[in-house]
Motif scaffolding. Structure first.
Motif, PDB file in Angstrom:
ATOM      1  N   ALA A 263      91.477-117.836 -36.580  1.00 35.24           N
ATOM      2  CA  ALA A 263      90.785-118.084 -35.311  1.00 35.24           C
ATOM      3  C   ALA A 263      91.575-117.448 -34.177  1.00 35.24           C
ATOM      4  O   ALA A 263      92.612-116.820 -34.390  1.00 35.24           O
ATOM      5  CB  ALA A 263      90.610-119.587 -35.078  1.00 35.24           C
ATOM      6  N   ALA A 264      91.092-117.628 -32.958  1.00 34.26           N
ATOM      7  CA  ALA A 264      91.770-117.070 -31.794  1.00 34.26           C
ATOM      8  C   ALA A 264      93.030-117.844 -31.438  1.00 34.26           C
ATOM      9  O   ALA A 264      93.845-117.375 -30.644  1.00 34.26           O
ATOM     10  CB  ALA A 264      90.823-117.046 -30.596  1.00 34.26           C
ATOM     11  N   SER A 265      93.199-119.022 -31.994  1.00 36.35           N
ATOM     12  CA  SER A 265      94.419-119.804 -31.798  1.00 36.35           C
ATOM     13  C   SER A 265      94.719-120.559 -33.075  1.00 36.35           C
ATOM     14  O   SER A 265      93.815-120.849 -33.875  1.00 36.35           O
ATOM     15  CB  SER A 265      94.265-120.799 -30.633  1.00 36.35           C
ATOM     16  N   CYS A 266      95.993-120.886 -33.252  1.00 42.73           N
ATOM     17  CA  CYS A 266      96.367-121.682 -34.422  1.00 42.73           C
ATOM     18  C   CYS A 266      95.777-123.087 -34.313  1.00 42.73           C
ATOM     19  O   CYS A 266      95.397-123.684 -35.323  1.00 42.73           O
ATOM     20  CB  CYS A 266      97.889-121.738 -34.538  1.00 42.73           C
ATOM     21  N   LEU A 267      95.697-123.617 -33.094  1.00 49.48           N
ATOM     22  CA  LEU A 267      95.122-124.944 -32.907  1.00 49.48           C
ATOM     23  C   LEU A 267      93.696-124.996 -33.424  1.00 49.48           C
ATOM     24  O   LEU A 267      93.325-125.915 -34.167  1.00 49.48           O
ATOM     25  CB  LEU A 267      95.157-125.324 -31.428  1.00 49.48           C
TER      26      LEU A 267
END
Length: 317
Positions: A263-267
């Motif tokens: 995704a665009a962030s690990c979160l």
């Protein structure tokens, strides 16, 4: 999930934190020492705010707030807000109020301490919980500088905190030093800035006998794997894993052995991968709707890819 070797000059530092491997890689080798200082300082700040196993952490103190509104630091506010956002995104499949259930299942100390003898376990435990109400993230009230957690609920930020910490560490290193950076915290991976010529090469695997592959990702990306094979312990004769179904206050059924998301962030990646474990067979349609690249390994070892997962490279390790 481990970072595979790249074909361009980089520098790497590694150590152990929170019972897992921390790995930091930068594309400017001369910046590695300062980059490690930045990451270690950020992780120390997160630990002081968010650890469920430190008696002096902000999160632990909340368990003794008696349900009263309690002032919190900006760091804890950020991490709780992220956890509540994850609950909202997943319709409660990822719920930060499962802490009391985890405590009652024996996960009441740092994971390494679960292997200690009974007498040592007593000394290592931070506290106990009486399960007064089932997990329900909607009961938590978060204001600008205060939080209210009903008595009987214990927050556990484990489903989101490590991933968000990886994002924050990568951002902090890039913002200060300008170097390309990859941060991996127990396989929760975040990247920022420039990347090696071949991209960041990520080996996706959750055990020596598990299906493995290598994928390449670029900048400003996150990769996370959630697994029912890791972080397992014995409690009252039962082998349990750490991903709970909030509706049951028990470990989710292991329909999936592992789920990996890009995704665009690990979160975001970790939120989706954890929710997929909880949703089990019902995750497939949800994942198709989200459209993120996903690689899931079912209980019988079947590998499912969706959402444009990059074409797998043969893993020769």
């Amino acid at each position: 999930m481990n970072r595979a070797a790249t074909r361009t000059a980089t520098a790497t530092a590694s150590w152990t934190v929170w019972g897992c491997a921390a790995e930091l890689t930068v594309t400017d080798p001369g910046s590695i020492e300062r980059a490690e200082q930045i990451v270690r300082a950020e992780l120390a700040k997160v630990d002081a705010a968010c650890s469920r196993f430190r008696p002096d952490s902000e999160l632990t103190m909340l368990a003794h707030s008696g349900g009263r509104p309690t002032p919190i630091s900006a760091t804890l506010h950020t991490f709780v807000d992220a956890a509540l956002s994850a609950a909202r995104l997943t319709d409660g499949a990822v719920d930060p109020t499962v802490g009391s259930a985890l405590v009652n299942l024996g996960y009441d100390r740092d994971f390494d301490a679960l292997a200690l003898s009974p007498s040592q376990r007593t000394a290592a435990a931070v506290g106990t919980a009486t399960f007064l109400t089932r997990a329900d993230w909607t009961l938590v009230r978060l204001d600008d500088d205060r939080i209210t957690v009903p008595e009987g609920l214990v927050l556990d930020l484990g489903a989101t905190a490590k991933a968000l910490a990886a994002d924050r560490c990568a951002r902090a290193v890039h913002d200060e030093l300008g170097t390309g950076v990859l941060v991996s915290l127990g396989g929760d991976i975040a990247t920022r800035g420039e990347y090696p010529d071949s991209g960041w090469r990520i080996r996706v695997c959750d055990g020596d006998s598990e299906p493995a592959t290598v994928v390449e990702i670029g900048s400003d990306s996150g990769v996370a794997t959630s697994s029912t094979l890791r972080r397992r312990w014995l409690h009252e004769g039962q082998l349990l894993h750490h991903i709970l179904d909030p509706e049951l206050s028990r470990p989710a059924e292991p329909y999936w052995r592992t789920v990996t998301v890009i995704a665009a962030s690990c979160l975001t990646a970790n939120t989706v991968s954890t929710a997929s474990i909880v949703r089990g067979s019902q995750a497939t349609a949800w994942l198709a709707h989200l459209g993120l690249p996903v690689r899931a390994v079912s209980a019988d070892g079947t590998v499912t890819r969706c959402g444009g997962w990059p074409e797998d490279e043969e893993d020769r390790s």
